[in-house]
Design a protein around this motif. Sequence first.
Motif, PDB file in Angstrom:
ATOM      1  N   ALA A  46     -12.736   4.763  -0.422  1.00 55.41           N
ATOM      2  CA  ALA A  46     -13.817   5.796  -0.242  1.00 55.41           C
ATOM      3  C   ALA A  46     -14.997   5.315  -0.166  1.00 55.41           C
ATOM      4  O   ALA A  46     -15.970   5.468   0.733  1.00 55.41           O
ATOM      5  N   THR A  47     -15.147   4.470  -1.256  1.00 54.71           N
ATOM      6  CA  THR A  47     -16.750   4.006  -1.289  1.00 54.71           C
ATOM      7  C   THR A  47     -17.127   3.160  -0.291  1.00 54.71           C
ATOM      8  O   THR A  47     -18.352   3.031   0.051  1.00 54.71           O
ATOM      9  N   VAL A  48     -16.169   2.562   0.431  1.00 49.93           N
ATOM     10  CA  VAL A  48     -16.404   1.598   1.533  1.00 49.93           C
ATOM     11  C   VAL A  48     -16.092   2.154   2.807  1.00 49.93           C
ATOM     12  O   VAL A  48     -16.218   1.556   3.908  1.00 49.93           O
ATOM     13  N   GLY A  49     -16.058   3.659   2.957  1.00 51.30           N
ATOM     14  CA  GLY A  49     -15.805   4.157   4.244  1.00 51.30           C
ATOM     15  C   GLY A  49     -14.535   4.083   4.877  1.00 51.30           C
ATOM     16  O   GLY A  49     -14.471   4.525   5.891  1.00 51.30           O
ATOM     17  N   ILE A  50     -13.477   3.876   4.044  1.00 48.46           N
ATOM     18  CA  ILE A  50     -12.183   3.917   4.904  1.00 48.46           C
ATOM     19  C   ILE A  50     -11.059   4.421   3.815  1.00 48.46           C
ATOM     20  O   ILE A  50     -10.302   4.041   3.038  1.00 48.46           O
ATOM     21  N   PRO A  51     -11.351   5.829   3.857  1.00 47.40           N
ATOM     22  CA  PRO A  51     -10.862   6.628   2.834  1.00 47.40           C
ATOM     23  C   PRO A  51      -9.110   6.925   3.006  1.00 47.40           C
ATOM     24  O   PRO A  51      -8.423   7.106   2.108  1.00 47.40           O
ATOM     25  N   ASP A  52      -8.954   6.466   4.300  1.00 50.19           N
ATOM     26  CA  ASP A  52      -7.341   6.577   4.501  1.00 50.19           C
ATOM     27  C   ASP A  52      -6.671   5.430   4.060  1.00 50.19           C
ATOM     28  O   ASP A  52      -6.924   4.150   4.569  1.00 50.19           O
ATOM     29  N   LEU A  53      -5.700   5.535   3.057  1.00 46.83           N
ATOM     30  CA  LEU A  53      -5.276   4.255   2.252  1.00 46.83           C
ATOM     31  C   LEU A  53      -4.477   3.428   3.254  1.00 46.83           C
ATOM     32  O   LEU A  53      -4.632   2.298   2.778  1.00 46.83           O
ATOM     33  N   GLN A  54      -3.851   4.055   4.120  1.00 48.37           N
ATOM     34  CA  GLN A  54      -2.913   3.073   4.834  1.00 48.37           C
ATOM     35  C   GLN A  54      -3.886   2.488   5.747  1.00 48.37           C
ATOM     36  O   GLN A  54      -3.820   0.971   5.834  1.00 48.37           O
ATOM     37  N   ALA A  55      -5.007   2.869   6.328  1.00 52.57           N
ATOM     38  CA  ALA A  55      -5.989   2.002   7.219  1.00 52.57           C
ATOM     39  C   ALA A  55      -6.584   0.974   6.182  1.00 52.57           C
ATOM     40  O   ALA A  55      -6.944  -0.055   6.699  1.00 52.57           O
ATOM     41  N   PHE A  56      -6.883   1.567   4.881  1.00 51.42           N
ATOM     42  CA  PHE A  56      -7.486   0.619   4.017  1.00 51.42           C
ATOM     43  C   PHE A  56      -6.574  -0.710   3.377  1.00 51.42           C
ATOM     44  O   PHE A  56      -6.961  -1.786   3.585  1.00 51.42           O
ATOM     45  N   ASN A  57      -5.418  -0.541   3.376  1.00 48.03           N
ATOM     46  CA  ASN A  57      -4.452  -1.274   3.035  1.00 48.03           C
ATOM     47  C   ASN A  57      -4.395  -2.275   4.381  1.00 48.03           C
ATOM     48  O   ASN A  57      -4.443  -3.593   4.042  1.00 48.03           O
ATOM     49  N   LYS A  58      -4.115  -1.806   5.600  1.00 46.42           N
ATOM     50  CA  LYS A  58      -4.125  -2.599   6.726  1.00 46.42           C
ATOM     51  C   LYS A  58      -5.362  -3.621   6.728  1.00 46.42           C
ATOM     52  O   LYS A  58      -5.440  -4.845   7.059  1.00 46.42           O
ATOM     53  N   ALA A  59      -6.606  -3.039   6.522  1.00 48.86           N
ATOM     54  CA  ALA A  59      -7.707  -3.845   6.473  1.00 48.86           C
ATOM     55  C   ALA A  59      -7.959  -5.024   5.479  1.00 48.86           C
ATOM     56  O   ALA A  59      -8.448  -6.200   5.954  1.00 48.86           O
ATOM     57  N   CYS A  60      -7.427  -4.564   4.354  1.00 47.88           N
ATOM     58  CA  CYS A  60      -7.393  -5.667   3.376  1.00 47.88           C
ATOM     59  C   CYS A  60      -6.607  -6.580   3.829  1.00 47.88           C
ATOM     60  O   CYS A  60      -6.596  -7.945   3.521  1.00 47.88           O
ATOM     61  N   HIS A  61      -5.294  -6.375   4.136  1.00 47.90           N
ATOM     62  CA  HIS A  61      -4.377  -7.570   4.692  1.00 47.90           C
ATOM     63  C   HIS A  61      -4.972  -8.289   5.753  1.00 47.90           C
ATOM     64  O   HIS A  61      -4.848  -9.732   5.734  1.00 47.90           O
ATOM     65  N   GLU A  98      -8.261  -8.653   6.421  1.00 47.19           N
ATOM     66  CA  GLU A  98      -9.486  -9.406   6.337  1.00 47.19           C
ATOM     67  C   GLU A  98      -9.546 -10.227   4.953  1.00 47.19           C
ATOM     68  O   GLU A  98     -10.343 -11.042   5.035  1.00 47.19           O
ATOM     69  N   LEU A  99      -8.747  -9.769   4.009  1.00 45.45           N
ATOM     70  CA  LEU A  99      -8.841 -10.207   2.653  1.00 45.45           C
ATOM     71  C   LEU A  99      -7.660 -11.030   2.407  1.00 45.45           C
ATOM     72  O   LEU A  99      -7.497 -11.802   1.527  1.00 45.45           O
ATOM     73  N   GLY A 100      -6.644 -10.951   3.198  1.00 44.67           N
ATOM     74  CA  GLY A 100      -5.414 -11.648   3.018  1.00 44.67           C
ATOM     75  C   GLY A 100      -4.275 -11.193   2.067  1.00 44.67           C
ATOM     76  O   GLY A 100      -3.519 -11.858   1.829  1.00 44.67           O
ATOM     77  N   GLY A 101      -4.409  -9.768   1.849  1.00 44.69           N
ATOM     78  CA  GLY A 101      -3.396  -9.397   0.894  1.00 44.69           C
ATOM     79  C   GLY A 101      -3.700  -7.946   0.678  1.00 44.69           C
ATOM     80  O   GLY A 101      -4.694  -7.485   1.307  1.00 44.69           O
ATOM     81  N   SER A 102      -2.770  -7.302   0.246  1.00 44.35           N
ATOM     82  CA  SER A 102      -3.084  -5.954  -0.251  1.00 44.35           C
ATOM     83  C   SER A 102      -4.039  -5.676  -1.167  1.00 44.35           C
ATOM     84  O   SER A 102      -4.529  -6.439  -1.885  1.00 44.35           O
ATOM     85  N   PRO A 103      -4.602  -4.448  -1.133  1.00 42.14           N
ATOM     86  CA  PRO A 103      -5.504  -4.360  -2.333  1.00 42.14           C
ATOM     87  C   PRO A 103      -5.169  -4.707  -3.628  1.00 42.14           C
ATOM     88  O   PRO A 103      -6.099  -5.220  -4.641  1.00 42.14           O
ATOM     89  N   ARG A 104      -3.878  -4.317  -4.036  1.00 37.81           N
ATOM     90  CA  ARG A 104      -3.372  -4.629  -5.358  1.00 37.81           C
ATOM     91  C   ARG A 104      -3.302  -6.225  -5.428  1.00 37.81           C
ATOM     92  O   ARG A 104      -3.725  -6.821  -6.674  1.00 37.81           O
ATOM     93  N   THR A 105      -3.036  -7.066  -4.256  1.00 43.81           N
ATOM     94  CA  THR A 105      -3.186  -8.348  -4.359  1.00 43.81           C
ATOM     95  C   THR A 105      -4.511  -8.820  -4.911  1.00 43.81           C
ATOM     96  O   THR A 105      -4.731 -10.026  -5.383  1.00 43.81           O
ATOM     97  N   VAL A 106      -5.432  -8.305  -3.792  1.00 45.26           N
ATOM     98  CA  VAL A 106      -6.776  -8.942  -3.803  1.00 45.26           C
ATOM     99  C   VAL A 106      -7.386  -8.502  -5.400  1.00 45.26           C
ATOM    100  O   VAL A 106      -7.964  -9.424  -5.935  1.00 45.26           O
ATOM    101  N   ARG A 107      -6.808  -7.632  -5.995  1.00 43.48           N
ATOM    102  CA  ARG A 107      -7.398  -7.240  -7.259  1.00 43.48           C
ATOM    103  C   ARG A 107      -7.041  -8.221  -8.292  1.00 43.48           C
ATOM    104  O   ARG A 107      -7.411  -8.602  -9.179  1.00 43.48           O
ATOM    105  N   ARG A 108      -5.715  -8.355  -8.050  1.00 45.70           N
ATOM    106  CA  ARG A 108      -5.014  -9.685  -9.052  1.00 45.70           C
ATOM    107  C   ARG A 108      -5.498 -10.949  -8.773  1.00 45.70           C
ATOM    108  O   ARG A 108      -5.481 -11.545  -9.658  1.00 45.70           O
ATOM    109  N   TYR A 109      -5.214 -11.368  -7.491  1.00 45.13           N
ATOM    110  CA  TYR A 109      -5.422 -12.913  -7.098  1.00 45.13           C
ATOM    111  C   TYR A 109      -6.764 -13.068  -6.484  1.00 45.13           C
ATOM    112  O   TYR A 109      -6.894 -14.264  -6.383  1.00 45.13           O
TER     113      TYR A 109
END
Length: 263
Positions: A228-243, A245-256
């Motif tokens: 929500a803070t970065v303007g992508i409140p839809d969690l499915q859309a946020f998950n896809k964007a992280c995959h 642009e960031l190379g993994g799911s939000p949980r993966t980015v948080r961990r690794y």
Amino acid sequence: MDAVLVHLDAPPRVVNIGVGVHGPAGHTDVFRLPDLWQLHLYRYAADLTVDGTAYAIRPGRVSLVPPATTVRYHYHRDRSEHLYAHLRLPATTGTPRSVPVMQDAGAGLPALNAAMLQAIAAAPTAPGRVTAEVWAALWRVAHLTPPPPQSGPHPAMTAAITHIESHLADPLTVPAVARAAGISHNHLTRLFRAETGGTVVGYIRRRRLERARHLLRESTLSIPAIAATVGIPDLQAFNKACHRELGGSPRTVRRYGGAGGVA
């Protein structure tokens, strides 16, 4: 010769330093130092020629002359005093700075004069202090004349980026950003292409994901709150964007940390 390039990211080697007294033996000196730089802080009026370029010496002016340069001094009176240091400068360390051969010390004169006098006083017993004071003096000389102002971004570009950065949590459209910047949609598009090489939409996406990655790695905010803070409140859309642009799911980015391209 109007300016010289100097490397100041490593200390100089001071070979000689002192108070130079000229004039009593004649009103003209012509010489060169094959291997040494010359730093002079003047207390008199005279004329100086450096490799054919004429300069007026006045009290409070400072000159920096490179090695193997022919200098010609013509003194206006019988006794002319200046503070000087003959030194070697590193040849290739760091980024070179352009320093005028002659400039007015202006408001920097007291500090520059103090550094030179401290170095002269330390010369007989504390060579390390001499190096430190002359190095400091050189940096002061290099900053007497500020570098020419670099052309900044277009004012409308600055306004657009400021609007985007302060509204990443909100819905953002190119027309809305253009209105905030006071220019047309097409003009904004051209500015972003010229200054970032990309589109307005691409910039917004990149900044949202950069902020998301920072919050995922450095904060304890929940993943929905970050989305929500970065303007992508839809969690499915946020998950896809992280995959994407960031190379993994939000949980993966948080961990690794992720491995995407917005680093």
